[in-house]
Write a protein that holds these residues in place. Structure first.
Motif, PDB file in Angstrom:
ATOM      1  N   THR A   1      40.843 -21.792  -9.097  1.00  7.48           N
ATOM      2  CA  THR A   1      41.972 -21.391  -8.282  1.00  7.48           C
ATOM      3  C   THR A   1      42.069 -22.245  -7.031  1.00  7.48           C
ATOM      4  OG1 THR A   1      43.093 -19.458  -7.296  1.00  7.48           O
ATOM      5  CG2 THR A   1      40.733 -19.651  -6.899  1.00  7.48           C
TER       6      THR A   1
ATOM      7  N   SER B   1      40.969 -40.785  -0.959  1.00  4.84           N
ATOM      8  CA  SER B   1      39.852 -39.833  -1.053  1.00  4.84           C
ATOM      9  C   SER B   1      40.238 -38.492  -0.426  1.00  4.84           C
ATOM     10  CB  SER B   1      38.603 -40.393  -0.393  1.00  4.84           C
ATOM     11  OG  SER B   1      38.863 -40.676   0.958  1.00  4.84           O
ATOM     12  N   GLN B   2      41.014 -38.548   0.637  1.00  5.05           N
ATOM     13  CA  GLN B   2      41.483 -37.310   1.275  1.00  5.05           C
ATOM     14  C   GLN B   2      42.418 -36.547   0.349  1.00  5.05           C
ATOM     15  OE1 GLN B   2      40.631 -35.947   4.161  1.00  5.05           O
ATOM     16  NE2 GLN B   2      39.186 -37.593   4.489  1.00  5.05           N
TER      17      GLN B   2
ATOM     18  N   ALA C   1      40.397 -34.973  -2.383  1.00  3.84           N
ATOM     19  CA  ALA C   1      39.680 -33.785  -1.885  1.00  3.84           C
ATOM     20  C   ALA C   1      40.639 -32.614  -1.724  1.00  3.84           C
ATOM     21  CB  ALA C   1      39.010 -34.097  -0.552  1.00  3.84           C
ATOM     22  N   SER C   2      41.797 -32.889  -1.164  1.00  5.79           N
ATOM     23  CA  SER C   2      42.784 -31.831  -0.957  1.00  5.79           C
ATOM     24  C   SER C   2      43.239 -31.251  -2.290  1.00  5.79           C
ATOM     25  CB  SER C   2      43.962 -32.416  -0.188  1.00  5.79           C
ATOM     26  OG  SER C   2      44.895 -31.432   0.048  1.00  5.79           O
TER      27      SER C   2
ATOM     28  N   THR D   1      41.144 -22.980  -3.722  1.00  9.45           N
ATOM     29  CA  THR D   1      39.982 -22.548  -2.942  1.00  9.45           C
ATOM     30  C   THR D   1      40.334 -22.362  -1.470  1.00  9.45           C
ATOM     31  OG1 THR D   1      39.273 -24.837  -2.633  1.00  9.45           O
ATOM     32  CG2 THR D   1      38.360 -23.657  -4.513  1.00  9.45           C
ATOM     33  N   GLN D   2      41.391 -23.004  -1.011  1.00  6.16           N
ATOM     34  CA  GLN D   2      41.806 -22.813   0.382  1.00  6.16           C
ATOM     35  C   GLN D   2      42.360 -21.401   0.568  1.00  6.16           C
ATOM     36  OE1 GLN D   2      44.375 -26.138  -0.005  1.00  6.16           O
ATOM     37  NE2 GLN D   2      43.145 -27.473   1.286  1.00  6.16           N
TER      38      GLN D   2
ATOM     39  N   TYR E   1      34.605 -23.945  -3.076  1.00  3.84           N
ATOM     40  CA  TYR E   1      34.687 -24.830  -4.251  1.00  3.84           C
ATOM     41  C   TYR E   1      33.302 -24.982  -4.869  1.00  3.84           C
ATOM     42  CZ  TYR E   1      35.801 -28.938  -7.083  1.00  3.84           C
ATOM     43  OH  TYR E   1      35.980 -29.811  -8.134  1.00  3.84           O
TER      44      TYR E   1
ATOM     45  N   MET F   1      41.479 -31.238  -5.080  1.00  5.26           N
ATOM     46  CA  MET F   1      40.362 -30.455  -5.638  1.00  5.26           C
ATOM     47  C   MET F   1      40.343 -29.055  -5.024  1.00  5.26           C
ATOM     48  SD  MET F   1      37.421 -33.389  -5.585  1.00  5.26           S
ATOM     49  CE  MET F   1      36.035 -32.418  -6.119  1.00  5.26           C
ATOM     50  N   LEU F   2      40.552 -28.999  -3.719  1.00  3.41           N
ATOM     51  CA  LEU F   2      40.473 -27.692  -3.053  1.00  3.41           C
ATOM     52  C   LEU F   2      41.688 -26.818  -3.357  1.00  3.41           C
ATOM     53  CD1 LEU F   2      39.114 -28.672   0.480  1.00  3.41           C
ATOM     54  CD2 LEU F   2      37.853 -27.810  -1.484  1.00  3.41           C
ATOM     55  N   SER F   3      42.857 -27.426  -3.366  1.00  2.00           N
ATOM     56  CA  SER F   3      44.066 -26.604  -3.535  1.00  2.00           C
ATOM     57  C   SER F   3      44.292 -26.191  -4.980  1.00  2.00           C
ATOM     58  CB  SER F   3      45.294 -27.337  -3.000  1.00  2.00           C
ATOM     59  OG  SER F   3      45.516 -28.492  -3.761  1.00  2.00           O
ATOM     60  N   LYS F   4      43.744 -26.976  -5.929  1.00  2.00           N
ATOM     61  CA  LYS F   4      43.977 -26.622  -7.331  1.00  2.00           C
ATOM     62  C   LYS F   4      42.694 -26.214  -8.041  1.00  2.00           C
ATOM     63  CE  LYS F   4      48.145 -29.219  -8.117  1.00  2.00           C
ATOM     64  NZ  LYS F   4      48.847 -30.161  -8.980  1.00  2.00           N
ATOM     65  N   GLY F   5      41.572 -26.323  -7.363  1.00  2.00           N
ATOM     66  CA  GLY F   5      40.306 -25.970  -8.005  1.00  2.00           C
ATOM     67  C   GLY F   5      39.997 -26.895  -9.169  1.00  2.00           C
ATOM     68  N   GLN F   6      40.419 -28.148  -9.047  1.00  2.00           N
ATOM     69  CA  GLN F   6      40.216 -29.082 -10.158  1.00  2.00           C
ATOM     70  C   GLN F   6      38.920 -29.865  -9.967  1.00  2.00           C
ATOM     71  OE1 GLN F   6      44.056 -30.520 -12.232  1.00  2.00           O
ATOM     72  NE2 GLN F   6      44.131 -31.368 -10.176  1.00  2.00           N
ATOM     73  N   SER F   7      38.467 -30.466 -11.061  1.00  2.00           N
ATOM     74  CA  SER F   7      37.304 -31.341 -10.971  1.00  2.00           C
ATOM     75  C   SER F   7      37.727 -32.643 -10.278  1.00  2.00           C
ATOM     76  CB  SER F   7      36.782 -31.669 -12.366  1.00  2.00           C
ATOM     77  OG  SER F   7      37.730 -32.471 -13.038  1.00  2.00           O
ATOM     78  N   GLN F   8      36.741 -33.412  -9.867  1.00  2.00           N
ATOM     79  CA  GLN F   8      37.040 -34.668  -9.179  1.00  2.00           C
ATOM     80  C   GLN F   8      37.821 -35.607 -10.097  1.00  2.00           C
ATOM     81  OE1 GLN F   8      33.623 -36.434  -7.337  1.00  2.00           O
ATOM     82  NE2 GLN F   8      34.789 -38.132  -6.501  1.00  2.00           N
TER      83      GLN F   8
ATOM     84  N   ILE G   1      40.523 -40.693   8.134  1.00  2.00           N
ATOM     85  CA  ILE G   1      41.904 -40.454   7.690  1.00  2.00           C
ATOM     86  C   ILE G   1      42.780 -41.455   8.433  1.00  2.00           C
ATOM     87  CG2 ILE G   1      43.809 -38.808   7.597  1.00  2.00           C
ATOM     88  CD1 ILE G   1      41.761 -36.574   7.722  1.00  2.00           C
TER      89      ILE G   1
END
Lengths: 455, 592
Positions: free
Chosen positions: A328, B533-534, B537-538, A330-331, A96, B540-547, B397
């Protein structure tokens, strides 16, 4: 014949000055961003060509020494991910960061040091320790190599990885001592077996307890040692200092940087590398000035460098996405990078990644194409927040030919032949489905070309 | 004209009128025909949607819609390509129908929408009935115009069947209008059968299908308030036709699926038909799936239903801040022992391996017969939020805590056995954790009134003792508790203590319920909000989105959950019927 042998070392390291034969244009700017980072979109390249190459290099270096909002946000993301304790999620958090960072050179150098001071999560097994090391590498990526080496010698993740979490004076652990000289600082042939044994004695008593580094004075061998021609009652820090004083150090690192930034092959001669090595030593082992010199140099912008590297999986995937302003899952990307040979936090061994031709074989080539396929099929993959069709339309790209031209401009270091363009056109026409599917299929075809593997 | 001729003429007219009246009184007119009378007898699946106007009103006036419309992301989405096309289509529809779309849909379908699948030809048909023939006309024209647009300007092919024009919209879709009716189908023969029924009104229709009529009579009548769907499936015919083969397998591949669904799927294999009824109103939605049931269909899954008499589930466990509860009757010992009859060979192989390991773990006692056999057939499971206020270390968590409760058949014998196993497990865990640098369990024992609790809690490193972002382990303090004939295995000491102090009801309110499940959406929201927050974060990572985008999306999810109050699922079984009910209750959209 080694064509680099004919290069004048003095000329090689002079700052590149654009000429009419070799103007400063989008092609060279793209080359700079690909090598100094992971790539840039056309808008960024347009801005860059309005400046001088030296200015762009200085900005790339300068930007990385200041804190910014993005770094804070990316650090927060990683900290949140750490709560789950899974190093693989940490890989995704780094991907990311690579995808969004404005500090490209910093991240490129962090990646370099990650491969240089290789430490693998599958052995360390502690996400926090891996993250702490990663942050440390980032903090010193363009800084003082003395401090970098001294501190990495005491990094818990490094010591666990090299089986040096316990080091007793009765049985000095030679592992770290050997790797410090062979892999981190001097290279093979620049030390003897006696030096390994003596250096190992310096590190006795260095251990990891409760995931923290500590010095156990009861286990430290405080007797006199002789290392690389110097004698004294040395401890670990002294040992590292002695290694760093060796004149082979700067050649060793200069060679690694040349291979990482300029070209995979042929091997440069010691004579060619000497000016860069000297500059590194003259700047008291500060990384930034040496890299600035390299990235501004004639040889960096010469035919010996342009399109002369095989992109690593990270460079290929992140470079493509960044150049097209794509985002995309990132995972998915992180797990895909692991599958094709460059898992972040998962170097294959203590030597890190060999790079160059080792990136490509029949299996990895197919793996790269398949990973692109998965990324392009994934619904999370967007281009500037839009579908590929919309993103291209906004740039005035509406036909197969203009799409081919656009992708080639954004992604390729070497031009496409007319035959290849014709084949790509055919791919587009033969693809069933709507416009979006056809364009994604076209992009997939381009990223799978041999030309796409070169950067 | 002479007198004879006049008389003859009058007689003729009189006879014609008598015949005409006879026709009118003897059978429904074409306009009065119902969908059931139009469909052939060979229909194997049928669904009717009624009161669509109520459903449309419900959707348009629901506060959720208002909330969605106020969102910038939603408004932006409305401007995107696919939505723009939808809006153009909608505008064209409104233009054709000369009404706003919701009114047009209401008028178009005020006689109901029926969907049906034909067993003899594998065709489907959709029937619309409107009280206003002109509305149907306009809709027909709209569909033809749309079809022409999609076919590059080519008009649909027309054909004539018994003076009714049929249109071929594509290779797979045909349309025809019959007065107040319009239908779409993918099979010409099916379309012809519908037209024949419309014109001739014979008794050879779905109306005369006795099984269908029987099923229909049993379904709940349509509520005046709220849209509804009533459906029927000829399960035997579907099985014969090879549709959804997986559902009718004798043996399952997955032990969890067997425990949860085994009895339901076994019933489906024997049931001749199934019906569904869905009611939607402002308070929520209610779905009922019903099939006939007979006791001699249960073998070899008696463990699921109870033997010799049908058994009911114990009561759902009630605790404060309850997220989820499940109660079921399952004789797990019988299930384990009869696995050879219930599961595929592959699943049995895995089970055999597990059986060997578990038998070792339980000091040589047979897991299926001795261990599971020592427990009664009622299973109770509950999950609730955990409160970490004042507790350190507190995990980053925050997971809910959960527990499973059984009744022991012979507490004096079973209690020491289970206690030993729990302690062995904690010891084994500590050995492996120590080797991997993970926190270890500190085991202890407590008494609380008449209850005995064997406790285990994770020991933090010195550096972690005051942490408010500790690893996920610190959600757990596994506890085994015994009180009377009850045994409770809980993920936390606090929940175990709460359960042992509970009074047990004398009788279960779940009289005929084999299985009951409940979910509280407000508690779910609380748990998700505690882990926002989790989730961000998830995202952001799974969709490549901004915060910012991720926070907006998660914020929306949390808000959407406020529109759901709770959900309940029940499986009721009697000697003649099996009913699966799902009730969703909607919330007000205001977070607590």
């Amino acid at each position: 014949m080694n064509e680099l042998n004919s290069v004048d070392p003095k000329w090689a390291w002079l700052p590149f000055e654009p000429t009419s034969d070799q103007p400063w244009n989008q092609t060279l700017a793209a080359h700079l961003f690909r090598r100094a980072g992971f790539g840039a979109d056309l808008a960024t390249l347009d801005v860059a060509v309005k400046q001088s190459p030296a200015e762009v290099v200085e900005q790339l270096v300068l930007r990385n020494t200041e804190a910014n909002d993005f770094r804070a946000a990316a650090d927060t993301l990683a900290e949140t991910v750490l709560a789950g304790g899974d190093p693989k999620q940490l890989s995704a958090a780094w991907v990311y960061r690579l995808l969004f960072t404005p500090n490209q050179l910093l991240e490129k150098m962090t990646l370099f040091w990650h491969g240089h001071f290789a430490t693998g999560a599958e052995k360390v097994q502690d996400a926090r320790m891996m993250w702490n090391q990663n942050q440390f590498l980032r903090q010193h990526a363009l800084g003082d190599f003395h401090e970098l080496t001294q501190k990495i010698s005491q990094d818990p993740a490094m010591l666990v990885y090299l089986d040096s979490a316990i080091n007793r004076k009765a049985h000095p652990n030679e592992n770290f001592a050997r790797e410090l000289m062979e892999l981190f600082c001097l290279g093979e042939g620049n030390y003897g077996e006696k030096d390994v044994l003596e250096l190992a004695r310096c590190f006795t008593g260095w251990e990891v307890k409760g995931k923290q580094f500590r010095k156990n004075r009861y286990q430290h061998d405080s007797e006199a040692k002789t290392i690389l021609g110097q004698s004294g009652n040395f401890d670990g820090e002294d040992g590292v200092r002695i290694v760093l004083e060796q004149p082979q150090l700067e050649q060793f690192l200069a060679r690694k940087w040349f291979r990482f930034f300029v070209c995979d092959e042929p091997q440069p001669s010691a004579e060619l590398l000497q000016p860069l090595a000297d500059a590194f030593r003259q700047h008291d082992l500060q990384v930034a000035p040496a890299l600035t010199m390299l990235l501004k140099s004639n040889i960096f912008f010469s035919k010996h460098a342009l399109g002369r590297k095989i992109k690593s999986p990270v460079e290929l995937m992140l470079g493509t996405l960044r150049s097209l302003q794509a985002t995309t899952n990132t995972q998915l990307l992180a797990s895909g990078l692991l599958a094709i040979g460059q898992g972040l936090f998962y170097p294959p061994n203590v030597k890190g990644w060999d790079g160059g031709r080792t990136w490509i074989n029949s299996s990895t080539l197919l793996g790269r194409a398949n990973l692109f396929g998965k990324i392009l099929e994934n619904s999370a993959t967007r281009f500037d927040g839009k579908s590929l069709t919309e993103a291209l339309r906004n740039l005035g790209v509406r036909t197969a030919d203009t799409a081919i031209g656009h992708f080639a401009k954004c992604l390729l270091a070497v031009p496409l032949s007319d035959v290849t363009k014709s084949e790509l056109r055919q791919t587009y026409q033969n693809q069933t489905g709507d416009e979006e599917q056809k364009l994604r299929s076209l992009l997939h075809a381009i990223t799978s070309l041999p030309q796409s593997q070169l950067g | 004209m002479n007198l004879l001729t006049t008389k003859i003429l009058w007689s003729f007219c009189l006879m014609t009128n008598i015949a005409f009246i006879g026709v009118c009184c003897g059978a429904p007119s074409q306009k009065e025909r119902t969908a059931i009378e139009l469909l052939p007898k060979s229909i194997i699946a049928y669904a009717k949607i009624s009161n669509l106007d109520e459903l449309t009103k419900l959707i348009l006036e629901h506060p959720l819609r208002e909330r969605l419309l106020s969102l910038p992301e939603y408004r932006a989405a409305l401007k995107s390509g696919p939505f723009k096309q939808l809006q153009l289509g909608l505008a064209a529809f409104e233009g054709s129908m000369e009404l706003p779309w919701d009114q047009a849909v209401t008028k178009l379908t005020d006689g109901g929408i029926t969907l049906a699948l034909d067993g003899s030809q594998g065709g489907f048909v959709v029937l619309l009935k409107s009280s206003d023939e002109a509305t149907i006309d306009r809709f027909r024209s709209f569909v033809l115009a749309l079809g022409q647009l999609q076919n590059g300007g080519k008009a649909a092919k027309e054909g004539d069947y018994r003076k009714i024009t049929a249109y071929s919209l594509s290779d797979q879709l045909k349309m025809a209008q019959m007065g107040h009716w319009l239908f779409l189908t993918n099979k010409s023969e099916l379309g012809k059968a519908v037209i024949d029924q419309y014109l001739d009104g014979t008794h050879d229709s779905l109306q005369s299908n006795q099984q269908f009529q029987h099923a229909l009579a049993k379904m709940e009548s349509v509520d005046a308030q709220g849209g509804s769907l009533a459906a029927y499936v000829d399960v035997a015919a579907m099985q014969k036709a090879g549709i959804a083969k997986g559902m009718f397998s004798e043996k399952l591949d997955n032990i969890a699926a067997e425990v949860v669904l085994g009895g339901i799927l076994a019933n489906l294999r024997h049931a001749p038909y199934a019906t569904a009824n869905l009611k939607v109103n402002v308070e929520g939605a209610r779905l009922r799936l019903v099939t006939p049931h007979q006791r001699d269909w249960e073998a070899p899954r008696e463990y699921f239903f109870g033997a010799p008499a049908l058994a009911s589930a114990p009561p759902l466990i009630e605790v404060k801040e309850r997220l989820f509860a499940l109660s079921a009757h399952r004789d797990l010992s019988q299930m384990w022992l009869r696995a050879g009859d219930l599961l595929t060979d592959k699943a049995n192989d895995s089970l055999a391996k597990a059986d060997t390991q578990l038998t070792t773990f339980f000091s040589g006692r047979d897991f299926g017969e001795d261990i599971l056999g020592s427990l009664s057939s009622g299973i109770q499971f509950v999950a609730k939020t955990q409160d970490f206020t004042g507790i350190l270390p507190s995990p980053a968590i925050k997971l809910p805590t959960f527990a499973i409760q059984f009744a022991m058949k012979n507490p004096a014998e079973t209690q020491p056995e289970l206690r030993r196993v729990f302690q062995s497990f904690a010891g084994f865990f500590n050995v492996t954790s120590g080797a991997n640098g993970r926190p270890q369990l500190d085991v202890g024992m407590e008494s609380l009134g008449k209850a005995q609790l064997i406790t285990a809690s994770f020991v933090p490193d010195r550096a972690q003792r005051d942490s408010e972002a500790a690893p996920i382990f610190f959600n757990f303090s596994p506890t085994l508790a015994f009180i009377g004939d009850r045994v409770i295995l809980s993920s936390s000491l606090k929940l175990a203590k709460e359960l042992v102090m509970q009074e047990q009801p004398a009788e279960s309110p779940l009289q005929t319920s084999n299985t009951a499940v409940t979910l509280d959406a407000s508690v779910l929201r609380t748990i998700l909000a505690a882990n926002k927050s989790q989730l961000v974060a998830s995202n952001m990572l799974s969709k490549g989105q901004s915060q910012d985008s991720a926070e907006a999306e998660i914020g929306l999810l949390l808000e959407l959950i406020t529109f759901l109050k709770d959900a309940q699922l029940k499986l009721d079984t009697t000697d003649s019927q099996m009913q699966l009910s799902l009730d969703l209750h909607l919330g007000s959209g205001n977070a607590k």
